[in-house]
Design an enzyme around this catalytic site. Structure first.
Site, PDB file in Angstrom:
ATOM      1  N   ASP A 107      35.980  30.928  56.231  1.00 20.57           N
ATOM      2  CA  ASP A 107      36.246  31.209  54.830  1.00 20.57           C
ATOM      3  C   ASP A 107      37.606  31.874  54.602  1.00 20.57           C
ATOM      4  O   ASP A 107      38.002  32.758  55.361  1.00 20.57           O
ATOM      5  CB  ASP A 107      35.146  32.162  54.338  1.00 20.57           C
ATOM      6  CG  ASP A 107      35.292  32.532  52.878  1.00 20.57           C
ATOM      7  OD1 ASP A 107      34.984  31.681  52.035  1.00 20.57           O
ATOM      8  OD2 ASP A 107      35.730  33.660  52.585  1.00 20.57           O
TER       9      ASP A 107
ATOM     10  N   GLU B  73      39.205  26.937  55.822  1.00 19.75           N
ATOM     11  CA  GLU B  73      39.375  26.774  54.379  1.00 19.75           C
ATOM     12  C   GLU B  73      40.669  27.444  53.932  1.00 19.75           C
ATOM     13  O   GLU B  73      40.771  28.659  53.895  1.00 19.75           O
ATOM     14  CB  GLU B  73      38.204  27.424  53.630  1.00 19.75           C
ATOM     15  CG  GLU B  73      38.245  27.145  52.142  1.00 19.75           C
ATOM     16  CD  GLU B  73      38.004  28.347  51.235  1.00 19.75           C
ATOM     17  OE1 GLU B  73      37.774  28.131  50.038  1.00 19.75           O
ATOM     18  OE2 GLU B  73      38.075  29.500  51.707  1.00 19.75           O
TER      19      GLU B  73
HETATM   20  C1  NOJ Z   1      36.044  30.930  49.486  1.00 23.52           C
HETATM   21  C2  NOJ Z   1      34.611  30.656  49.178  1.00 23.52           C
HETATM   22  O1  NOJ Z   1      34.377  29.280  49.268  1.00 23.52           O
HETATM   23  C3  NOJ Z   1      34.353  31.219  47.816  1.00 23.52           C
HETATM   24  O2  NOJ Z   1      33.122  30.808  47.295  1.00 23.52           O
HETATM   25  C4  NOJ Z   1      34.461  32.722  47.897  1.00 23.52           C
HETATM   26  O3  NOJ Z   1      34.351  33.268  46.620  1.00 23.52           O
HETATM   27  C5  NOJ Z   1      35.804  33.149  48.491  1.00 23.52           C
HETATM   28  N1  NOJ Z   1      36.211  32.347  49.612  1.00 23.52           N
HETATM   29  C6  NOJ Z   1      35.749  34.586  48.951  1.00 23.52           C
HETATM   30  O4  NOJ Z   1      34.962  34.694  50.099  1.00 23.52           O
END
Ligand code: NOJ
Ligand code: MG
Length: 576
Positions: free
Chosen positions: A223, A296
């Site tokens: 993440d 991500e």
């Molecule tokens: C990316 C995640 O996909 C999202 O849902 C989240 O709010 C942020 N990162 C913070 O962790």
């Protein structure tokens, strides 16, 4: 005599095989993202859970999916719906128990479905023991976070240490009286950033990876990776520097107000990704199973590619390719689509795989961002382009963003706008509404009287059960594509693409004697195209699958030099 006749055949076989590099599980599978809170509720509390997932794994099998990545299932106060983790080693109670998780793993193993978890390394919850201990002055845990003194102005008023803004609006600094300092949070107030300049944090986070790998998970989606490190204040005279204004908006509370040169995409972040990969590879050494990492980051292509690794060091096998989310939408022309799709293929290292992501729990659904008519076309692209396919749950049936009123809005990204009129533009609730299984109560998601988010309005006609029943549905197109992509052409075949005109984007995949052409019309207008543009296409092409509103049916044979394409039609054609 007979064996002599067979010789050329054997020769050909031997030859074709020598070209086919054997592919590992993750190189050929489809990754299906489950947002656990919204997939299937087994205990009637209106919230999806692990047993719900376990009981639905056969559905993934039916789709032809071999792996699933689950958004966070760990203990959390849910300020950011699980991305604020209070205990990385425990399961959130409303999702189930560790035993439920183990049952899920066992069932997945039985069905040969790999389970990938979400690793959220950038931050914890402000209700984690670590943060609570930090507030109590426990030195070990105090150093897990990033603390700075405020700046006192001439009137004696205290302000945050610098101008850094949270992704979810407003200052990224929050004051805590207990310690008399501000802590840094790139996301919501409930998500204090971890301090990766502290080796104890680095080790702790590796232990979390090991803990879940020991339980048999096949890897992690990582993440918010771009946010992992911030600059070292020692390099700036002991004070974290302001970020420069971007000039893109006048709203100082907006994340867009600044250019994030000190808080994203730092070299130290890449080093940490490579260190994690080493942990993954230790496990592969032990049992032979490749653990996959998907990162991500909504970054430039140059930056994205660095996540693959550098020099001898390896990183993620799948730095997510978000072009279909960030670069194009239903307004885009065929040329813009081609340009976007070429991007990852152009920049990626030659021996790495591309991956294709058209949706997730943070972005509006394909049917809403493109159009309901383009659902099959986008699925054809993600499944048949060279590389790995990733599907967000519900995209296989063309789910549409749900309507969530201001009163029902729970996503912090929506709530933090404080704007009952325009909140929906920032809110991620619409793409998180419950999965639509059937036409029964709550779309078959839950027996509760109230679900955590309302079910989208169209569920009675748009659901898995309905789409199983008739042949011409998104679900069946999806399953067909999942099957088709197991052919060698799509595993090993070469690729070329063209924008025929404003609306029609097409690509060819070919391998040895076999070739397919995929055509997607991004405009609601008819066109006539000449497919003999492609080498090897002469007289005719045969329809193998078409979008649900297409007047063509599979096995139709078309004259290649004059193919009439109706508005928003998508086709997979076999060159004959
Ligand atoms: C990316 C995640 O996909 C999202 O849902 C989240 O709010 C942020 N990162 C913070 O962790
Ligand atoms: Mg439940």
């Amino acid at each position: 005599m007979r064996s002599l006749l067979l010789l050329p055949v054997l020769f050909a076989l031997a030859f074709s095989h020598s070209h086919d590099k054997s592919l590992d599980w993750w190189e050929t599978t489809i990754f299906y993202q489950i947002y656990p809170r919204s997939f299937k509720d087994s205990d009637g509390d209106g919230i999806g859970d692990l047993n719900g997932i376990t009981s639905s794994l056969e559905y993934l099998k039916e789709l032809g999916v071999g792996a699933t990545w689950l958004s966070p299932i760990f203990k959390s106060p849910m300020y950011d719906f699980g991305y604020d983790i209070a205990d990385f080693y425990a399961i959130q109670e409303e999702y189930g128990t560790m035993e439920d998780f183990e049952n899920l793993m066992a069932k997945a193993k039985e069905l040969d479905i790999k389970i990938v978890l979400d690793f959220v390394p950038n931050h914890t919850s402000n209700e984690s023991v670590w943060f609570e201990e930090a507030l109590r002055g426990h030195e070990k845990y105090y150093d897990y976070f990033i603390w700075e003194d405020g700046v006192v102005d001439e009137n004696g008023v205290m302000h945050p240490p610098n101008n850094w803004v949270s992704v979810f609006r407003k200052s990224a600094w929050e004051y805590r009286e207990e310690v008399g300092k501000y802590y840094f949070h790139q996301f919501v107030i409930g998500q204090p950033d971890l301090n990766y300049r502290n080796p104890a944090v680095v080790e702790e986070m590796k232990n979390i990876i090991r803990f879940w790998l020991d339980k048999g998970v096949a890897g992690f989606r990582v993440d918010a990776i771009a946010h992992l490190f911030e600059v070292d204040k020692a390099d700036f005279g002991g004070k974290l520097p302001d970020e420069p204004l971007s000039g893109r908006t006048d709203d100082p509370d907006s994340y867009d107000y600044l250019t994030h040169i000190y808080t994203t995409d730092l070299d130290e972040t890449l080093d940490m990704v490579y260190q994690w990969r080493e942990v993954f590879d230790e496990y592969k050494e032990k049992d032979g199973l490749t653990r996959v990492m998907m990162t991500e980051a909504y970054s430039s292509p140059q930056m994205t590619m660095r996540y693959f690794g550098e020099g001898e060091r390896k990183g993620a096998q799948m730095p997510f390719n978000f072009v279909l989310i960030s670069d194009v939408n239903g307004e885009s022309s065929a040329a813009e689509i081609k340009y976007a799709l070429d991007k990852f293929l152009t920049f990626k290292p030659i021996d790495e795989h591309a991956n294709w992501v058209a949706g997730n729990h943070d972005n509006n659904r394909v049917a809403s961002r493109f159009s309901p008519e383009l659902v099959d076309g986008i699925n054809m692209i993600i499944m048949l382009m060279p590389g790995i396919a990733v599907t967000y749950m519900g995209e296989e049936i063309g789910m549409v963003d749900g309507y969530v009123s201001w009163e029902d809005t729970v996503d912090p990204s929506g709530c933090n706008t404080d704007d009952p009129i325009n909140y929906w533009m920032a809110s991620r609730d619409p793409e998180r509404t419950p999965f639509q299984w059937n036409a029964e109560k709550n779309a078959g998601f839950s027996t509760a009287d109230k679900t955590w988010l309302p079910v989208a309005a169209d569920y009675e006609n748009l659901n898995v059960a309905v789409q199983r029943e008739s042949e011409n549905t998104h679900l069946n197109v999806y399953k067909f594509l999942a099957d088709l992509r197991t052919e060698k052409v799509f595993r090993y075949g070469r690729y070329e693409s063209v924008a025929f005109n404003e609306g029609v984007f097409a690509f060819r995949r070919w391998y040895q004697r076999k070739a397919y052409i995929v055509v997607v019309n991004f405009r609601n207008e008819p066109y006539t195209i000449d497919l003999t543009y492609f080498e090897g296409v002469n007289r005719s092409v045969k329809v193998v699958v078409s979008s649900i509103q297409s007047p063509k049916t599979s096995r139709d044979v078309l004259s290649a030099n004059k193919v009439e394409i109706v508005g928003n039609e998508s086709l997979v054609l076999k060159v004959v």
